[in-house]
Every structure is written in C-alpha cells, then in structure tokens.
Design an enzyme around this catalytic site. Structure first.
Site, PDB file in Angstrom:
ATOM      1  N   LYS A  96      27.389  19.521   5.786  1.00  0.00           N
ATOM      2  CA  LYS A  96      26.457  19.130   6.895  1.00  0.00           C
ATOM      3  C   LYS A  96      26.572  17.585   6.990  1.00  0.00           C
ATOM      4  O   LYS A  96      26.243  17.009   7.973  1.00  0.00           O
ATOM      5  CB  LYS A  96      24.918  19.580   6.566  1.00  0.00           C
ATOM      6  CG  LYS A  96      24.761  21.008   6.897  1.00  0.00           C
ATOM      7  CD  LYS A  96      24.493  21.192   8.088  1.00  0.00           C
ATOM      8  CE  LYS A  96      24.133  22.970   8.140  1.00  0.00           C
ATOM      9  NZ  LYS A  96      24.328  23.364   9.746  1.00  0.00           N
ATOM     10  N   GLU A 118      16.029  19.294  12.967  1.00  0.00           N
ATOM     11  CA  GLU A 118      15.321  20.680  12.602  1.00  0.00           C
ATOM     12  C   GLU A 118      16.236  21.354  11.437  1.00  0.00           C
ATOM     13  O   GLU A 118      17.228  20.662  11.017  1.00  0.00           O
ATOM     14  CB  GLU A 118      15.723  21.580  13.838  1.00  0.00           C
ATOM     15  CG  GLU A 118      17.188  22.382  13.847  1.00  0.00           C
ATOM     16  CD  GLU A 118      18.201  21.368  14.062  1.00  0.00           C
ATOM     17  OE1 GLU A 118      17.837  20.016  14.603  1.00  0.00           O
ATOM     18  OE2 GLU A 118      19.309  21.569  13.669  1.00  0.00           O
ATOM     19  N   SER A 385      31.669  26.284   2.337  1.00  0.00           N
ATOM     20  CA  SER A 385      30.915  24.924   3.035  1.00  0.00           C
ATOM     21  C   SER A 385      29.875  24.385   2.392  1.00  0.00           C
ATOM     22  O   SER A 385      29.273  23.402   2.817  1.00  0.00           O
ATOM     23  CB  SER A 385      30.449  25.673   4.395  1.00  0.00           C
ATOM     24  OG  SER A 385      29.663  26.865   4.177  1.00  0.00           O
TER      25      SER A 385
END
Lengths: 403, 267
Positions: A96, A118, A385
């Site tokens: 991220k 969000e 990830s």
C-alpha cells in the site's frame, strides 16, 4: 484473442478501459478531478518528481523488495518453482505504501494541507497516516465501524501516527461505506483536501495513477526474474480486492505473451453460497464509486454485502482495468475461499517461516493448486502483498484462542 | 412542448418561480408516495423530484441516506417507482416528474428499456447525480428519443467552460448545487448564490433551479428572488422521518412546509 491491444494506451483520455472506468461523480468533484488529471499528466514524466518518488521508495520504503525462491514449499508441492515478491517487507508491511508515497507527493505539489483516506483492514489507512506524519499533513481516515472493531491494532497505529480515525456507521459499516463517506468529505472540503484512494478503483485518474505507482512491483519482479531465474516467469499470481497489488505486478508483463496471469478473488464461504467478495467471478458490470466495473449487485442495481475472512478483500467492486483485462481474456480471474486461504496462511508460515497477510494468502492458495500442474523448470511469481501480523487476532479467534 | 419547458414558461408568464420538492420514493413505505405527490401539488409544488433510492448514495447527507435505507428495507425498485408515476399520472396530467438518483439502479434496467418504460409511465426528466455530461454521451440520445429531459448539476466548483458544456448537454432546467457538500448540510449564502446564478445565466440558456441548503420559507423566498426554481429536499425528508411510524401524518407535515414556502415565494 486475435490481436493484443497496446496496453500502455489505456486508459484513454477520459479514463476508460474499453467500457470500464470513467468519471462517474457528482459535478462538484469534476473540477478537482480535472485538476488532478492535469497535474498528474504534467508530473508523471517530470524527472524531479520521478527522482523524488524513487528516492522515497529506496530510502523510506526499503525497495527493491526481494524476489524470494520458496524452495522448500515448491519441492513439497512438487511442480513449478514458486517465487515470492516480498512486498510484506516494505515499510508499514504491505504494498500500500508505494501508492501513498506517490499520492502524498502529488498532494504536496498541489498545495493541499489535508489528506483523507478510506480503509478496510487498516493497511491503507496506516500507509496514509505514515506519509502524512512524515510530510506534516493533517490526516483523517474513514473506516467502517465494523472494521474499527475488527482491526483495533491498526486503528491504534493510525492514532499513534497522528491521524484521526472516523468510524462510519452508515450502510453495511465496512469498506464501501468508508469510501462513500470519504467521497462526502471530499465534496465538502474539496478546496484544501487531497483524497488518497487506496486501490485502482474510483474515478479517473485514480485507477491510472495508483496503477502507475504500484507498477514498481512488476518492474522489479521482471528484472529480478531475468536475473535470478534466467527467464521470465511462466505465471503470475496475485490476490484481487480492489486489485492494486495485482495490477502493479501484472501491468509490466502484459506485453509478454508467454506470461500467464491469475488474479485471485475472495470466495468467502464459497461462490455458490453468495457469501463472497468475487465480482469478477460472479458479478456483472455496473457503476459504483466513480467508475464502471464488475460489481456485486442485486437485480435492482443495489450493491450487496460481501464476505471474506480478509477485510482487505471485502469489497463489492474491483478496479476497472481488471474488468477490462478479464473481458479481453488477458488475465484469468479465479477465486479462493476462506478455508483455502487459511490453510495456505498456515502452510507458508510453517514451511517457509513467512507469515502472509490473509489477503496474500488467497494468492498463495491458488499458487498451491497451480504449481503441481506445472513442471519444475517452470516459474511462478506470487505477490506476497503484505505481512500477516495484523491478522493474528483473526486467526487466533478462528482457532478459539483468546488473549 | 415538453411538460417541464411549458411549466417554466407558464411560471415566467405569471412572474412566479418553480417550487420543486424532492422526496425519496418508497419512504417510509411504498403506499405513501403517490398520495404524497398529490398532496405536494396541492401545497403548491410545480415540479416533483422523485428520489430513486440507492444503497450507496455518495452525494447525500445522513437525512437522505436514511430515507434510502427505509425505502430499500422493503426493496423499492426503479420499476416500482415507474408504477408510482403511472398511478400519479392517472389523475395529474400537468405536473412534471423528474426521477433523481444514481446511475446504477437505472443502468441495471438497460438505458433503452428504462427510457421507454419511464416515458410510458409519464416521467419527464432524469437527474443522475453521478452521471456528468461527459459520461452521458451514449445515454442522452436514448432519453431524447423518448422525450425525456436530462437534467445536469452545476456546482460552485464548475468552471465557465463546463457551465457552457452542461448548458448544451442538458434540457429542462439546470440544477445549481448551492454549496460544496452533500445534501442537507449547511445553510446557503444567498449573495453567493445570486452571483453564481448570474454567471450561469450568461453562459447557459436553461432555467436554473437551486438546491442544497434550502430549509424554510425564508431561504426559499430569498432563493426565488434570484433563481427560476427552488429545490427543497432534506427539510421535507426530515418530516417523513419524524412521521415514519404514523404515515397518515406525512402529507400534512410535508404539505405544511411547502405551503409556507409557496406563500413566501409568491409574495
């Protein structure tokens, strides 16, 4: 497929990937999106902007992330060699942050003192709060009240980083409602606020710019494969919620015809139960959160609630580029259910000493099925990830353990 | 002539302004909506905006979000709403009805099927808040072919160039969103609205309705001095929420507010 499209030409000027994508937002936001599109068009090839981005990725995030051969697991499965792209080793523990670094640089260039985001599982919220702390930006994170309860540790991490976490009590009280509320905030505070969207969804130009920031994953993996394995991988596997880690891995390989790609959605309790989060596998095209894409909706066009053991995949839509890649047949979209993901989570932890995020465990669950159908001289790259520390309480609860 | 156009023309001849109430269809129950539409006309409404509920109303504040939830609790669908308009038309041939909502519950029907069914039911226009004109290029001809007006929003953030584009893309009227924010948020600033409406008039030919932030007779009157129409939504939906367990009281509660606005506007 008769002829490959020029993948670099998408999206078009209005943000479309075939019939998908676009800018489906209320008029108040159109000006801000136009401004962002223009600013991004100017900066994306600007040498200074790229140098700043690369510098932060190297020295703040810790890139490049390793491409690790899971030798013991591969042997145990008895087929292709499985390589793990270690996004879990990034600062903040997931892919991220690649995107929040990029968008925070844009916010700085646009002179916006406040950022909002969000978040579902809290990883994107943490990654946003992190870059906001570093740049001295005010940061507010919208999070479904249900997720605030499920992900207390990440909520506290965000608070420690100086962000305010705002619980969202409308609708299903999860990620999609957090995104609705962030949009409402943005429409109200559009003059001084930059909305850092966490995935390759939302109105144009977000699917494009988030993809571009995440493509570092695939560019590195491509180079590392050639160097370490001596060839391009035969297959890529990544989990797909909104789909930012998957597009980041896939995109730099789209023109490599011999590379098969598998995007793994969350089948939750099983596709046949209806309790899942797999719009590409079992949904249909519609419009939500600013773009046209595959959605989980009922016959009246109302969005239906999703289910997955992994909060980060618990979303009824998906990035529009994935919808397009599905329809043109370039990427195969498959699904792994909660049980498959949990057993892959345990297996990787025990065999390789790497604890994956439950999101990434969906990709591992599919790789586990794929590898034995391939030969030992073939290679699979799986995007790991994120790391699994955030999920320990969830797994413990399933095991009946209380702390 | 289309119903919306003739409505604004008649009002202009009378030197009056349009009062345009918004309510969510099916809130709190389906049976309430058609009688409420008639009651609103009796209280002085010129055009009715009928909200099509959506599970994810991103441009709405809490009042209309809850209205959507109430209407969806018993599955009010786009087809149900077309049936309501059809029933309304049995006894009202003149008052324009505009469906207002989000794209997805319309898209799911297919645009051509929707446009035909809407025109047949007696709908006059559609206002889809998440469909800017750039994305409406394929949809608009289908609506036009059925005589439906596409009403677009203009916001405080809309550039002059976009106002021109929106003025050309839309028909019926333009809906000026008086403030940055969601429905039912702050109170509008009348001076600001006046100056923006003036700008819009110079760039677009359509009548201008102003909405967001109109709460009472006083604000309705002030806006009616500068715009062609006054849209009131959350203030009415609040009344529906307060009377949701006594639906028989809804017509009077909503009608009372509208009558007061009508009187103030006509003074």
């Amino acid at each position: 497929m008769s002829e490959r499209p020029d993948f670099s030409a998408f999206p078009d000027a209005r943000g479309h990937f075939g019939q998908f994508g676009g800018s489906f937002v209320s008029e108040t936001l159109m000006g801000a999106l136009d401004e962002l599109t223009a600013m991004y068009a100017r900066l994306k090839d600007d040498p200074q902007f790229r140098a700043d981005f690369d510098y932060d990725l190297a020295h703040y995030v810790g890139r490049p992330s390793p491409l690790y051969l899971a030798e013991r697991w591969s042997k145990q499965l008895g087929g292709a060699k499985i390589w793990l792209k270690r996004e879990d080793l990034n600062h903040t523990g997931a892919h991220k942050v690649n995107n929040t670094i990029g968008q925070a640089l844009l916010a700085k260039h646009m002179g916006k003192p406040r950022v909002i985001a969000e978040t579902g599982a809290g990883q994107h919220g943490v990654a946003t709060a992190t870059v906001a702390a570093r740049l001295g930006l005010t940061c507010q994170v919208y999070m479904g009240a249900e997720d605030v309860e499920r992900q207390k540790l990440n909520v506290y991490r965000m608070k420690l980083l100086g962000a305010e976490v705002i619980p969202v009590t409308s609708g299903s009280r999860t990620l999609k409602d957090a995104m609705n509320e962030a949009m409402r905030d943005w429409v109200t505070n559009v003059d001084d606020t930059f909305y850092i969207i966490g995935t390759v969804a939302g109105p144009h130009p977000y699917p494009q710019l988030v993809r571009d920031f995440q493509c570092i994953i695939g560019r590195e993996a491509r180079e590392q494969s050639l160097k370490q394995a001596g060839q391009l991988p035969d297959a890529l596997v990544a989990c797909v919620g909104g789909g930012s880690n998957a597009i980041g891995l896939f995109h730099p390989f789209l023109n490599d015809e011999g590379v098969a790609m598998y995007g793994v959605e969350a089948a939750g309790d099983g596709i046949e139960t209806g309790r899942h989060a797999a719009p590409l596998s079992a949904g249909r095209p519609g419009v939500l959160h600013g773009n046209r894409t595959y959605l989980m909706e009922d016959d009246n066009g109302q969005i239906i609630e999703t289910h997955s053991v992994s909060a980060g995949l618990d979303y009824p839509g998906v990035g529009p580029e994935h919808s397009w890649l599905k329809d043109i047949g370039r990427v195969n979209y498959v699904a792994a259910d909660d049980q498959e993901a949990l057993s892959a989570f345990r297996e990787l932890t025990q065999v390789e000493g790497i604890m994956p995020a439950l999101e990434s465990a969906h990709a591992l669950a599919y790789a586990r099925k794929l590898a034995p159908t391939m030969s030992p001289d073939q290679n699979i790259v799986v995007n790991l990830s994120g790391r699994g520390d955030k999920d320990i309480l969830t797994v413990a609860a399933i095991d009946g353990i209380e702390f | 002539m289309r119903r919306i156009e003739s409505c604004f023309q008649r009002l202009a001849d009378q030197k009056r302004k349009a009062l345009i109430p918004f309510v969510t269809a099916g809130d709190p129950v389906k049976e309430v909506t058609v009688p409420l539409m008639h009651a609103m006309v009796d209280a002085g409404a010129d055009i009715i905006e009928l909200g099509v509920p959506f599970s994810d109303p991103m441009a709405d504040g809490p009042v209309i979000q809850l209205a959507c939830e109430r209407a969806l609790a018993h599955n009010t669908s786009t087809r149900d709403i077309l049936d309501m308009v059809k029933t309304f038309r049995e006894t009202n041939a003149d008052t324009p009805v505009v469906l207002m909502g989000y794209l997805n519950p319309v898209e799911v029907m297919g645009y051509e099927a929707f446009a035909k069914a809407a025109a047949q039911a007696g709908v006059d226009g559609v206002l889809l808040v998440d469909l800017p004109p750039e994305e409406a290029l394929d949809v608009k001809p289908l609506m036009d072919a059925q005589g439906l007006d596409m009403i677009f929003l203009v916001a405080p953030t809309t550039s002059d160039a976009r106002i021109k584009l929106i003025g050309q893309a839309g028909s019926g009227y333009l809906y000026y969103v008086s403030l940055k924010g969601v429905t039912g948020s702050a109170t509008l600033n009348v001076d600001e609205v006046a100056s923006r409406v003036e700008t819009i008039r110079n760039l677009a030919q359509l009548p201008i309705g102003v909405g967001f932030g109109i709460k009472d007779a006083e604000s309705a009157q002030a806006v009616s001095r500068v715009a062609d129409g006054v849209v009131v939504g959350s203030a009415l939906v609040n009344q529906i929420a307060e009377n949701k367990d006594t639906p028989n009281a809804i017509n009077d509660a909503v009608g009372g507010i509208l009558s007061a606005m009508r009187n103030a506007m006509d003074q």
